[in-house]
Design an enzyme around this catalytic site. Structure first.
Site, mmCIF file in Angstrom:
data_model
loop_
_atom_site.group_PDB
_atom_site.id
_atom_site.type_symbol
_atom_site.label_atom_id
_atom_site.label_comp_id
_atom_site.label_asym_id
_atom_site.label_seq_id
_atom_site.Cartn_x
_atom_site.Cartn_y
_atom_site.Cartn_z
ATOM 1 C CE1 TYR A 228 -4.422 -2.018 4.695
ATOM 2 C CE2 TYR A 228 -3.383 0.075 4.153
ATOM 3 C CZ TYR A 228 -3.939 -1.129 3.750
ATOM 4 O OH TYR A 228 -3.993 -1.442 2.418
ATOM 5 C CB SER B 181 -0.871 -0.018 1.262
ATOM 6 O OG SER B 181 -1.380 1.257 1.510
#
Ligand SMILES: NC(=O)c1ccc[n+]([C@@H]2O[C@H](COP(=O)([O-])OP(=O)(O)OC[C@H]3O[C@@H](n4cnc5c(N)ncnc54)[C@H](O)[C@@H]3O)[C@@H](O)[C@H]2O)c1
Length: 319
Positions: A148, A124
């Site tokens: 995350y 990501s």
């Protein structure tokens, strides 16, 4: 050629599975279908199941027995399953650890057990942290803003360890805000449209000034496929690549596009910026382009127009 795609009932996994099925590949999809957006997951999966060369396995990848699950003749694994929300990773920490960290390690052990040598996995843009420019793959931030982002950074490091230790090749895909039809209901573009549909106010965090390299799903799939084609003949590789468009757009621009192409009958409620959200992302596609000679070309205006055509049809909204 048999491909395993985890998170196949999710947004990107669904589009990638559909793409490979259309190209004539056999696809095994894995998902545990238990997100808040279960309905759209089931609908995506229904579409995939229409193809005779798609096989679906309902499995929780965080369970230990995944490591020693035998599935024969798989050539490549695309691991896209994860709990993707940056904000949610701060409120549902355990779920993030299970779906993003434990599941990642389990998949690597699964590859080892089944003697599969090639893994493509979702990383990501959040691994860049709070950066203003220089989003190039050599960089990964020290101070991250969410569990995350940490989980994705750890995934990249774990993939590197398994490459050195066990010879498992991998490509990490650093996705930049991928959006489009059959998208994720928790992402701003989709959430705004759903709130409008329900006659609710739009919640806007950070005054609309947060910027993202919003990348249309078709461009993202083109990049993944081109990278796959490039690396599938190579013997040894362990790399990460940005997957995104070299432009960024303010959330306020996104709202303008929605108001021009959907409806302007909605109210915006401004809220403070959420700490876990980085202020901006700006993709740098130099490394990816060198390998695949392809640059995303679908800007936010055109991408959102396509999304909204799908959205109105999916929710049966009359103009
Ligand atoms: N969409 C984006 O903009 C974006 C940006 C950066 C990174 N990513 C990453 O790309 C991948 C795909 O994202 P997406 O947007 O399609 O998300 P998504 O939530 O739509 O898809 C993820 C899928 O994984 C499944 N899953 C989660 N935990 C699981 C488990 N333990 N066992 C089995 N299945 C499980 C979910 O049920 C879901 O269907 C994720 O890894 C995400 O972190 C996405």
């Amino acid at each position: 050629m048999k491909i395993l795609i985890t998170g196949s009932a999710g947004f990107i996994g669904f589009h990638l599975s559909k793409f490979f099925l259309n190209k004539g590949y056999n696809v095994i999809g894995i998902d545990f279908l238990n997100s808040k957006s279960k309905k759209i997951q089931i609908n995506r999966n229904k579409i995939l199941k229409k193809s005779k060369t798609y096989k679906f396995l309902n499995l929780d990848l965080s369970k230990k027995n995944i490591c020693k699950k035998k599935i024969s003749n798989i050539n490549y694994v695309f691991h896209l399953a994860a709990q993707p929300g940056v904000r949610k990773s701060m409120t549902h920490v355990n779920q993030c650890i299970k779906s993003n960290i434990i599941s990642f390690n389990n998949i690597l052990e699964f590859l080892r057990y089944n003697n599969i040598k090639n893994l493509y996995y979702a990383s990501s843009s959040s691994v860049y942290g709070e950066l203003k420019k220089g989003f190039n793959e050599k960089y990964s931030a020290d101070n991250l803003n969410s569990n995350y982002a940490l989980s994705k950074q750890l995934n990249e490091k774990t993939a590197n360890l398994y490459y050195r230790e066990y010879g498992i090749n991998s490509i990490g895909l650093r996705f930049f805000s991928i959006y489009g039809p059959y998208g994720r209901e928790d992402m701003a573009y989709y959430r705004f449209c759903l709130d409008i549909l329900k006659n609710k106010k739009i919640f806007l965090n950070g005054n609309g000034n947060i910027k993202r390299s919003f990348t249309y799903i078709d461009d993202a799939i083109s990049i993944i496929y081109r990278l796959f084609n490039n690396f599938k003949t190579k013997k040894k590789f362990n790399e990460v690549f940005n997957v995104g468009i070299d432009e960024n757009y303010k959330i306020s621009e996104l709202i303008n596009i929605i108001s021009k192409n959907y409806t302007s009958k909605f109210k915006v409620l401004k809220k403070p910026k959420v700490k876990a959200d980085n202020k901006l992302t700006l993709n740098d596609s130099k490394k990816t382009q060198k390998i695949i000679s392809f640059k995303p070309k679908i800007n936010l205006n055109n991408g959102m127009k396509s999304f909204l055509i799908w959205f109105k049809d999916y929710y049966k909204i009359n103009d």
